[in-house]
Scaffold this active site. Structure first.
Site, short mmCIF file in Angstrom:
data_model
loop_
_atom_site.label_atom_id
_atom_site.label_comp_id
_atom_site.label_asym_id
_atom_site.label_seq_id
_atom_site.Cartn_x
_atom_site.Cartn_y
_atom_site.Cartn_z
N LYS A 191 38.16 38.55 30.81
CA LYS A 191 39.37 39.37 30.65
C LYS A 191 40.60 38.50 30.84
O LYS A 191 40.78 37.88 31.88
CB LYS A 191 39.41 40.52 31.66
CG LYS A 191 40.55 41.50 31.31
CD LYS A 191 40.89 42.47 32.40
CE LYS A 191 41.92 41.98 33.37
NZ LYS A 191 43.27 41.71 32.78
N GLY A 243 43.31 34.85 40.85
CA GLY A 243 44.48 35.72 40.88
C GLY A 243 44.95 35.88 42.31
O GLY A 243 44.69 35.04 43.17
N GLY A 248 41.88 39.98 44.88
CA GLY A 248 40.62 39.35 45.28
C GLY A 248 39.93 40.12 46.40
O GLY A 248 38.71 40.31 46.38
N CYS A 301 49.52 28.35 42.15
CA CYS A 301 48.87 28.66 43.43
C CYS A 301 48.98 27.52 44.44
O CYS A 301 49.15 27.75 45.63
CB CYS A 301 47.41 28.98 43.18
SG CYS A 301 46.55 27.67 42.26
P1 NAD Z 1 46.94 39.25 39.80
O1 NAD Z 1 45.98 39.28 40.93
O2 NAD Z 1 48.01 40.27 39.75
O3 NAD Z 1 46.14 39.41 38.42
C1 NAD Z 1 45.09 38.53 38.08
C2 NAD Z 1 44.13 39.23 37.15
O4 NAD Z 1 43.51 40.31 37.84
C3 NAD Z 1 44.79 39.83 35.91
O5 NAD Z 1 43.95 39.60 34.80
C4 NAD Z 1 44.84 41.32 36.25
O6 NAD Z 1 44.83 42.18 35.12
C5 NAD Z 1 43.56 41.49 37.05
N1 NAD Z 1 43.54 42.64 37.95
C6 NAD Z 1 44.60 43.30 38.50
N2 NAD Z 1 44.15 44.31 39.30
C7 NAD Z 1 42.79 44.28 39.25
C8 NAD Z 1 41.75 45.05 39.86
N3 NAD Z 1 42.03 46.06 40.68
N4 NAD Z 1 40.46 44.72 39.61
C9 NAD Z 1 40.17 43.66 38.81
N5 NAD Z 1 41.10 42.92 38.18
C10 NAD Z 1 42.40 43.21 38.39
O7 NAD Z 1 47.55 37.77 39.73
P2 NAD Z 1 48.62 37.15 38.73
O8 NAD Z 1 49.96 37.69 39.03
O9 NAD Z 1 48.11 37.21 37.33
O10 NAD Z 1 48.56 35.61 39.16
C11 NAD Z 1 49.24 35.11 40.27
C12 NAD Z 1 48.30 34.96 41.46
O11 NAD Z 1 47.17 34.18 41.09
C13 NAD Z 1 48.96 34.21 42.60
O12 NAD Z 1 48.60 34.82 43.81
C14 NAD Z 1 48.37 32.82 42.49
O13 NAD Z 1 48.39 32.08 43.70
C15 NAD Z 1 46.98 33.12 42.03
N6 NAD Z 1 46.37 31.96 41.37
C16 NAD Z 1 45.38 31.28 42.04
C17 NAD Z 1 44.82 30.14 41.46
C18 NAD Z 1 43.74 29.35 42.18
O14 NAD Z 1 43.09 28.53 41.55
N7 NAD Z 1 43.52 29.55 43.47
C19 NAD Z 1 45.26 29.71 40.22
C20 NAD Z 1 46.26 30.42 39.57
C21 NAD Z 1 46.82 31.55 40.16
#
Ligand code: NAD
Length: 498
Positions: A191, A243, A248, A301
């Site tokens: 996704k 994310g 998470g 991140c």
């Molecule tokens: P987000 O958690 O809002 O969304 C990430 C994904 O999760 C999207 O595809 C979203 O549609 C999906 N999602 C949202 N709610 C969900 C649910 N209830 N169940 C399942 N999926 C769901 O994050 P974002 O704003 O897209 O990205 C930013 C975040 O990602 C920051 O916290 C950043 O630190 C983190 N990030 C971490 C890494 C890493 O490798 N550790 C890398 C990049 C980004």
């Protein structure tokens, strides 16, 4: 007026409103708009998969895993398909770079040339394709003369993988999920982020041209509801999620029902510790500040958002950091001279601005930034690079992941104090140390409670693991650690007395 970004939609013939399920393109009625952060223009409308399409995609992946050839295919044949896929991505890398900028506003120079470019995507596929004929088990010495039993282990693919990625680096995130899943013989439903779909849709078109058996790779688009349908689906064996920590945690709480395997790559509030014996304080200050002010403007991140600077060099550090921002150029993301990305959405822009207000209210000293550029940039989500000093570790700007161009400078006096402050976080993703004293670098690097630490610089490569401790996640991406995470250990016992 800042120029429109939508001209790029026609240039690349984007076909966005469809899903790749079971080896065919599928339409759904529900749609949502993808908005460009540099101008807040509608870029295109995207298919909203929802529960129904997720069910179809998981069923296709399930069938391909349970009865299809992919998990049983010889290493040579499977590798050939991954190598073909890698070559096609290489051919399309410029187009993919432009689509990524159309997705999330990352300046085109970074999208084409940096560690989040299609070049890195190609390298990640190259790395995992190389593992395919090296995924080995073990044999064990016969334990006792009393039984003629022989034990051996195999690494079987974990099954159907539900992969969910964020918006900030769609090309690399796609590769970090799809390449190890395919290399190990899993099937996958990916996704994309609802904020950044076009580069991933183009990658799905490339996968579609590479003769994978139907259902091995599936792509759905949609928002949180689609993500939740996928991450809670009983037909999914493993969720690989990158994310925010909040999502998470939600995924982890719901994964227990069928004991899903989990890889969670989450947020961070990483600290970099700058000692006074740093070889070149200007280089250290400039590179730390540039991670908050250029590239994705702190929306990464692993960005070091807490600079722990020895009190004797704080003023000099801040002066160098301030000089660095004269290199910052906002504007058309497709202009090769633009240096910095807009904030991904209006909502996130408001959130970052409210953290800046909180920082001042808590007593941190705003040295520069803290405001938004006006005039021709007023339609987009731009925030000027911002630096606070005199920050205390208990302040919210020192504790929360802001995900924007905000650097907090926290002064310290002793090495022990620096380590204590660095570890005073619910997160533990990455960290850094600047010093010329190698013993100190080793000591401090080992004491920082994070998944990775960079000494005098930081960069990730596909063949070494990265990931987080504490609220930054579970598992590692890169190298053998990922092969382990996408496989199950199976023990076969051969009784030669029978
Ligand atoms: P987000 O958690 O809002 O969304 C990430 C994904 O999760 C999207 O595809 C979203 O549609 C999906 N999602 C949202 N709610 C969900 C649910 N209830 N169940 C399942 N999926 C769901 O994050 P974002 O704003 O897209 O990205 C930013 C975040 O990602 C920051 O916290 C950043 O630190 C983190 N990030 C971490 C890494 C890493 O490798 N550790 C890398 C990049 C980004």
């Amino acid at each position: 007026m800042q120029s429109s970004v939508t001209k790029m939609v026609d240039r690349f013939g984007v076909k966005p409103g469809r899903l790749w399920i079971g080896g065919a393109w599928t339409d759904v009625d529900e749609r949502f708009d993808q908005i460009h952060p540099a101008t807040n223009e509608i870029v295109t409308s995207i298919a909203d998969a929802g529960t129904g399409a997720v069910d179809l995609a998981v069923a296709a992946a399930r069938k391909a895993f349970d009865t299809g050839p992919w998990p049983r295919m010889g290493a040579k044949e499977r590798k050939k398909i991954l190598v073909r896929l890698q070559a096609r991505i290489e051919d399309a890398k410029e187009e993919l770079g432009y689509l990524q900028t159309l997705d999330n506003g990352i300046p085109i120079n970074f999208s084409l040339n940096s560690r989040v470019s299609a070049n890195m995507t190609v390298d990640i596929f190259d790395h995992y394709a190389g593992w395919i004929d090296k995924i080995t088990g073990e044999t064990f010495p016969r334990y006792t003369d009393a039984a003629n039993l022989h034990y051996m282990t195999f690494r079987d693919p974990v099954g159907v993988v539900g992969a969910i990625i964020p918006w900030n680096a769609p090309l690399v995130m796609f590769a970090l999920k799809v390449a190890p899943a395919l290399a190990t013989g899993c099937t996958i439903v990916m996704k994309a982020s609802e904020l950044a779909n076009l580069a991933v849709l183009r990658l799905a078109e490339i996968v579609a041209e590479c003769d994978l058996p139907p259902g091995v790779f599936n792509l759905v688009t949609g928002g949180p509801a689609t993500g939740e349908a996928l991450s809670t689906h009983p037909g999914v064996d493993k969720v690989s999620f990158t994310g925010s920590a909040a999502v998470g945690e939600r995924i982890m709480a719901k994964a227990g029902s069928n004991m899903k395997r989990l890889s969670l790559e989450l947020g961070g509030k990483s600290a970099v510790i700058v000692f006074p014996d740093t070889r070149d304080l200007k280089v250290a200050a400039t590179s730390i500040m540039s991670l908050s002010s250029t590239f994705l403007s702190g929306q990464v991140c692993s960005t070091p958002t807490r600079a722990l600077v020895h009190r004797s060099v704080v003023d000099e550090f801040v002066a160098h950091a301030q000089q660095q921002i004269s290199a910052v150029k906002f504007g058309d993301p497709f202009d090769m001279t633009t240096t910095s990305a807009p904030i991904i959405s209006r909502r996130q822009t408001d959130r970052v601005m409210s953290y800046i207000e909180t920082g001042s209210a808590e007593g941190a000293r705003l040295v520069f930034g803290g405001d938004r550029p006006g005039n021709e940039l007023a339609d987009g989500n731009w925030i000027n690079p911002t630096l606070f000093t005199d920050v205390r570790s208990d302040m919210r700007i020192a504790q929360d992941e802001i995900f924007g161009p905000v650097l907090s400078v926290i002064p310290f006096d002793t090495e022990e104090e620096a380590i204590t402050i660095a570890n005073d976080s619910v997160y533990g993703l990455s960290g850094g140390v600047y010093t010329t004293d190698l013993s100190r670098a080793f000591r401090v690097g080992r004491a920082m409670h994070t998944g990775t630490v960079g000494i005098n610089g930081y960069s990730l490569m596909p063949n070494s693991p990265a990931g987080g401790v504490k609220r930054s996640g579970i598992g590692r991406e890169g190298g053998w650690a990922t092969i382990e995470a996408f496989t199950e250990l199976k023990t076969l016992i051969l009784n030669l007395d029978a």
